[in-house]
Design an enzyme around this catalytic site. Structure first.
Site, PDB file in Angstrom:
ATOM      1  N   ARG A  46       0.809  -1.212   0.000  1.00 53.32           N
ATOM      2  CA  ARG A  46       0.000   0.000   0.000  1.00 53.32           C
ATOM      3  C   ARG A  46       0.856   1.281   0.000  1.00 53.32           C
ATOM      4  O   ARG A  46       0.480   2.288  -0.601  1.00 53.32           O
ATOM      5  CB  ARG A  46      -0.880  -0.030   1.247  1.00 53.32           C
ATOM      6  CG  ARG A  46      -2.088   0.845   1.177  1.00 53.32           C
ATOM      7  CD  ARG A  46      -2.758   0.825   2.525  1.00 53.32           C
ATOM      8  NE  ARG A  46      -3.717  -0.255   2.637  1.00 53.32           N
ATOM      9  CZ  ARG A  46      -5.017  -0.093   2.422  1.00 53.32           C
ATOM     10  NH1 ARG A  46      -5.494   1.072   2.062  1.00 53.32           N
ATOM     11  NH2 ARG A  46      -5.848  -1.099   2.566  1.00 53.32           N
ATOM     12  N   ASP A  87      -3.539  -0.381  -3.643  1.00 52.72           N
ATOM     13  CA  ASP A  87      -4.531  -0.602  -2.601  1.00 52.72           C
ATOM     14  C   ASP A  87      -5.381  -1.763  -3.116  1.00 52.72           C
ATOM     15  O   ASP A  87      -6.224  -1.580  -3.990  1.00 52.72           O
ATOM     16  CB  ASP A  87      -5.366   0.682  -2.418  1.00 52.72           C
ATOM     17  CG  ASP A  87      -6.572   0.426  -1.528  1.00 52.72           C
ATOM     18  OD1 ASP A  87      -6.723  -0.714  -1.041  1.00 52.72           O
ATOM     19  OD2 ASP A  87      -7.358   1.372  -1.331  1.00 52.72           O
ATOM     20  N   LYS A 142       0.345 -18.026   4.867  1.00 55.17           N
ATOM     21  CA  LYS A 142      -0.700 -17.996   5.881  1.00 55.17           C
ATOM     22  C   LYS A 142      -0.883 -16.585   6.430  1.00 55.17           C
ATOM     23  O   LYS A 142       0.022 -15.781   6.256  1.00 55.17           O
ATOM     24  CB  LYS A 142      -0.361 -18.970   7.011  1.00 55.17           C
ATOM     25  CG  LYS A 142       0.907 -18.570   7.780  1.00 55.17           C
ATOM     26  CD  LYS A 142       1.184 -19.508   8.893  1.00 55.17           C
ATOM     27  CE  LYS A 142       0.645 -18.928  10.183  1.00 55.17           C
ATOM     28  NZ  LYS A 142       1.490 -19.150  11.342  1.00 55.17           N
ATOM     29  N   HIS A 172       6.258 -22.792   5.909  1.00 55.15           N
ATOM     30  CA  HIS A 172       7.707 -22.592   5.794  1.00 55.15           C
ATOM     31  C   HIS A 172       8.508 -23.691   6.488  1.00 55.15           C
ATOM     32  O   HIS A 172       9.690 -23.857   6.224  1.00 55.15           O
ATOM     33  CB  HIS A 172       8.109 -21.185   6.265  1.00 55.15           C
ATOM     34  CG  HIS A 172       8.190 -21.007   7.741  1.00 55.15           C
ATOM     35  ND1 HIS A 172       7.092 -20.753   8.515  1.00 55.15           N
ATOM     36  CD2 HIS A 172       9.230 -21.053   8.591  1.00 55.15           C
ATOM     37  CE1 HIS A 172       7.464 -20.636   9.782  1.00 55.15           C
ATOM     38  NE2 HIS A 172       8.756 -20.822   9.863  1.00 55.15           N
ATOM     39  N   LYS A 176      12.519 -26.029   5.609  1.00 59.17           N
ATOM     40  CA  LYS A 176      13.683 -26.203   6.504  1.00 59.17           C
ATOM     41  C   LYS A 176      14.422 -27.481   6.120  1.00 59.17           C
ATOM     42  O   LYS A 176      13.812 -28.531   5.947  1.00 59.17           O
ATOM     43  CB  LYS A 176      13.223 -26.283   7.969  1.00 59.17           C
ATOM     44  CG  LYS A 176      12.673 -24.961   8.498  1.00 59.17           C
ATOM     45  CD  LYS A 176      12.311 -25.078   9.971  1.00 59.17           C
ATOM     46  CE  LYS A 176      11.487 -23.902  10.434  1.00 59.17           C
ATOM     47  NZ  LYS A 176      12.251 -22.761  10.890  1.00 59.17           N
ATOM     48  N   GLU A 210       9.163 -21.888  21.753  1.00 62.46           N
ATOM     49  CA  GLU A 210       9.691 -20.575  21.374  1.00 62.46           C
ATOM     50  C   GLU A 210       9.918 -19.728  22.620  1.00 62.46           C
ATOM     51  O   GLU A 210       9.214 -19.895  23.621  1.00 62.46           O
ATOM     52  CB  GLU A 210       8.693 -19.847  20.472  1.00 62.46           C
ATOM     53  CG  GLU A 210       8.426 -20.559  19.170  1.00 62.46           C
ATOM     54  CD  GLU A 210       7.576 -19.694  18.251  1.00 62.46           C
ATOM     55  OE1 GLU A 210       8.147 -19.044  17.382  1.00 62.46           O
ATOM     56  OE2 GLU A 210       6.351 -19.651  18.448  1.00 62.46           O
ATOM     57  N   ASP A 229      -2.090 -21.286  15.039  1.00 60.39           N
ATOM     58  CA  ASP A 229      -0.864 -20.661  14.541  1.00 60.39           C
ATOM     59  C   ASP A 229       0.232 -21.690  14.274  1.00 60.39           C
ATOM     60  O   ASP A 229       1.004 -21.543  13.333  1.00 60.39           O
ATOM     61  CB  ASP A 229      -0.377 -19.626  15.576  1.00 60.39           C
ATOM     62  CG  ASP A 229       0.803 -18.819  15.096  1.00 60.39           C
ATOM     63  OD1 ASP A 229       0.794 -18.414  13.917  1.00 60.39           O
ATOM     64  OD2 ASP A 229       1.741 -18.588  15.894  1.00 60.39           O
ATOM     65  N   HIS A 234       2.379 -26.246  10.904  1.00 64.69           N
ATOM     66  CA  HIS A 234       3.743 -26.766  11.034  1.00 64.69           C
ATOM     67  C   HIS A 234       3.798 -28.114  11.754  1.00 64.69           C
ATOM     68  O   HIS A 234       4.455 -29.045  11.309  1.00 64.69           O
ATOM     69  CB  HIS A 234       4.617 -25.777  11.793  1.00 64.69           C
ATOM     70  CG  HIS A 234       4.521 -24.363  11.291  1.00 64.69           C
ATOM     71  ND1 HIS A 234       4.445 -24.068   9.957  1.00 64.69           N
ATOM     72  CD2 HIS A 234       4.480 -23.165  11.935  1.00 64.69           C
ATOM     73  CE1 HIS A 234       4.369 -22.743   9.801  1.00 64.69           C
ATOM     74  NE2 HIS A 234       4.381 -22.180  10.995  1.00 64.69           N
ATOM     75  N   LYS A 328       4.699 -20.249  23.382  1.00 65.05           N
ATOM     76  CA  LYS A 328       5.516 -19.023  23.336  1.00 65.05           C
ATOM     77  C   LYS A 328       6.031 -18.744  24.732  1.00 65.05           C
ATOM     78  O   LYS A 328       5.452 -19.180  25.722  1.00 65.05           O
ATOM     79  CB  LYS A 328       4.668 -17.849  22.852  1.00 65.05           C
ATOM     80  CG  LYS A 328       4.124 -18.070  21.450  1.00 65.05           C
ATOM     81  CD  LYS A 328       4.415 -16.905  20.547  1.00 65.05           C
ATOM     82  CE  LYS A 328       3.913 -17.129  19.149  1.00 65.05           C
ATOM     83  NZ  LYS A 328       4.977 -17.346  18.167  1.00 65.05           N
TER      84      LYS A 328
HETATM   85  C1  BG6 Z   1       4.924 -18.800  12.232  1.00 64.07           C
HETATM   86  C2  BG6 Z   1       4.050 -18.424  13.390  1.00 64.07           C
HETATM   87  O1  BG6 Z   1       4.192 -19.523  11.286  1.00 64.07           O
HETATM   88  O2  BG6 Z   1       6.009 -19.607  12.698  1.00 64.07           O
HETATM   89  C3  BG6 Z   1       4.842 -17.702  14.460  1.00 64.07           C
HETATM   90  O3  BG6 Z   1       3.000 -17.585  12.926  1.00 64.07           O
HETATM   91  C4  BG6 Z   1       6.041 -18.516  14.866  1.00 64.07           C
HETATM   92  O4  BG6 Z   1       4.035 -17.415  15.587  1.00 64.07           O
HETATM   93  C5  BG6 Z   1       6.839 -18.956  13.642  1.00 64.07           C
HETATM   94  O5  BG6 Z   1       6.863 -17.712  15.708  1.00 64.07           O
HETATM   95  C6  BG6 Z   1       7.936 -19.927  14.032  1.00 64.07           C
HETATM   96  O6  BG6 Z   1       8.770 -20.161  12.934  1.00 64.07           O
HETATM   97  P1  BG6 Z   1      10.277 -20.585  13.141  1.00 64.07           P
HETATM   98  O7  BG6 Z   1      10.771 -20.836  11.764  1.00 64.07           O
HETATM   99  O8  BG6 Z   1      10.964 -19.466  13.848  1.00 64.07           O
HETATM  100  O9  BG6 Z   1      10.239 -21.824  13.995  1.00 64.07           O
END
Ligand code: BG6
Length: 477
Positions: A46, A87, A142, A172, A176, A210, A229, A234, A328
């Protein structure tokens, strides 16, 4: 359809993901001469930047997030970037974007990461401006919905403009290296597969811990929570890779066919098989950190921790629990998978304990594989042989010195540009994931389950320990 795109259209180009991951990944790929020599990257968001201003913005991001030795010629990379403000809620802006992209006879790869409310307008803007033609494929980041219904809604909207073989749903974790290594370990070696079943495996643990908290993503995270999340995507992908049958080949259809069977075989979890938590103020690495409510600025019932006892109901995994946990503000950052084998059927050694073997796959921050074996303690054994557990340890960094540790998005962006869907999530997988997760949420709602408090810097609520201890299992710490 196979083609290597020489146009890349990057939505959300001023966002956090672009700064931390996408621009650094593209620059690193460029430095290694892995992208099309004529690759032109059209960046949009934007903000009213012009190309010159955006290149400065990108340079700063690269200096901050990409190690100097991986940057190559930054000036040459920046020359690939072009900026067009948009936009996305206003369809009239897409014409100018399409003009900036130009003809894409060799192929266009689109990377879409956007706020959920802009998703549909963006897809229809792309379709109407000719940016969804046969030579265009789209990568979707996502969040893609918050439950099965909203995810189907998004998938339907995308399907109107792009067929499934040109849709690349990103998780993602699949980018890895150590996650892909799971497949190499299982299917590139002969010794694990015969043991990889309920007859020899007692249970599996998957932990994604985390130390970070909300990281400024206040609105998004509070709507999502740890289950949506981290587990929905994952962790279920990790579980699927651990539990799947051998695919006939390492290609997109074969691998995804096997993963989806596992995801569909997940047993509905009862409320008693899950634990949720929310962090309170505490300290991590000697630093005081605020509680979730304080970070958020209001009271909330969103879970920042979840532990689940899952089951895959099929022949291979009958009766084998898969314990999952993520949270977290825990005491350390670690992603790992522990495969706990069963004890030997009969011990010939009296007076010494033989512990069952285990295989620990460390995904981050350290990438390593540790097989624990029983060995004889050296000595003359006048009172009988004595055994002790010893690790057979492979540190990936030592085994492969001289190779770069790549950002997960390097692999994913390259596969998107080149059109390899193996490491992307197919629609049926996503829907099976949501289906399972939605039922967990429904059971929480039925039982009015509220997250249990845990202190930041701890290993989560004590109920998570009880979840496994009931089965005589301890979490690997
Ligand atoms: C993301 C989540 O998909 O993955 C985050 O939205 C999280 O909350 C992150 O921190 C963790 O990814 P990584 O690669 O740091 O383990």
């Amino acid at each position: 359809m196979s083609f290597t795109a020489n146009r890349l259209l990057l939505f959300g180009a001023t966002g956090d993901l672009a700064q931390r991951m996408l621009l650094p990944s593209l620059c690193a790929l460029d430095a290694d001469e892995l992208v099309h020599p004529d690759l032109r990257i059209i960046c949009t968001a934007r903000s009213e930047y012009d190309t010159h201003q955006y290149r400065n913005f990108a340079r700063e991001a690269l200096e901050k997030y990409l190690p100097a030795e991986r940057r190559g010629s930054v000036a040459e990379f920046l020359n690939r970037l072009h900026y067009q403000p948009l936009d996305a809620s206003n369809p009239s802006g897409f014409g100018a974007l399409a003009e900036e992209v130009g003809a894409y006879d060799d192929g266009l790869a689109i990377f879409l990461s956007t706020a959920p409310s802009l998703f549909k307008p963006t897809i229809s803007g792309l379709a109407q401006s000719g940016l969804a033609g046969e030579k265009a494929r789209i990568g979707l980041e996502k969040p893609l919905g918050i439950d099965l219904d909203s995810s189907c809604d998004i998938n339907d909207a995308v399907a109107e403009a792009f067929p499934e073989d040109r849709i690349f749903r990103i998780d993602h974790y699949l980018g890895k290296e150590t996650v892909q290594n799971l497949l190499a370990l299982r299917f590139g070696n002969v010794m694990f597969e015969p043991l990889w079943n309920a007859a020899h495996i007692d249970h599996v643990q998957i932990t994604v811990a985390e130390t970070v908290g909300l990281e400024g993503r206040v609105g998004f995270y509070d709507e999502a929570g740890a289950l949506r999340d981290m587990v929905q995507n994952h962790m279920l992908q990790l579980l699927a890779l651990v539990a799947m049958e051998p695919p006939v080949s390492f290609d997109a259809t074969a691998v995804r066919d096997e993963k989806v069977k596992v995801l569909r075989a997940l047993r509905a979890v009862s409320a008693g098989e899950t634990v949720t938590g929310q962090y309170r103020a505490g300290a991590i690495g000697g630093q005081a950190v605020p509680g979730y409510d304080d970070e958020l600025g209001k009271q909330s019932d969103t879970e920042t921790f979840v532990a689940i006892k899952a089951h895959v109901d099929n022949w291979r995994w009958k009766g084998v629990p898969f314990y999952l946990r993520t949270g977290k503000r825990l005491y350390k950052r670690t992603t790992e998978i522990l495969v706990q084998f069963r004890p030997v059927p009969h011990s010939i050694f009296t007076g010494t304990r033989s512990e069952p073997n285990s295989l620990l796959i460390g995904i981050q921050p350290e990438e390593n594989i540790t097989l624990s074996l029983m060995a004889k303690v050296p000595g003359l054994d006048r009172d009988g042989i004595s055994l002790r557990k010893v690790p057979l340890n492979i540190a990936m960094a030592d085994a492969f010195t001289g190779t770069h540790k790549r950002i997960a998005y390097e692999r994913l962006l390259l596969d998107l540009i080149e059109g390899d869907q193996t490491l992307f999530v197919r629609r049926d997988e996503v829907e099976a994931q949501w289906n399972w997760v939605d039922r967990i949420r429904a059971s929480w709602a039925e039982n009015a389950l509220l997250p249990k408090p845990y202190t930041a810097g701890s290993s989560g609520p004590s109920a998570a320990i009880a979840l496994t201890e009931r089965d005589g299992v301890s979490w690997h710490e």
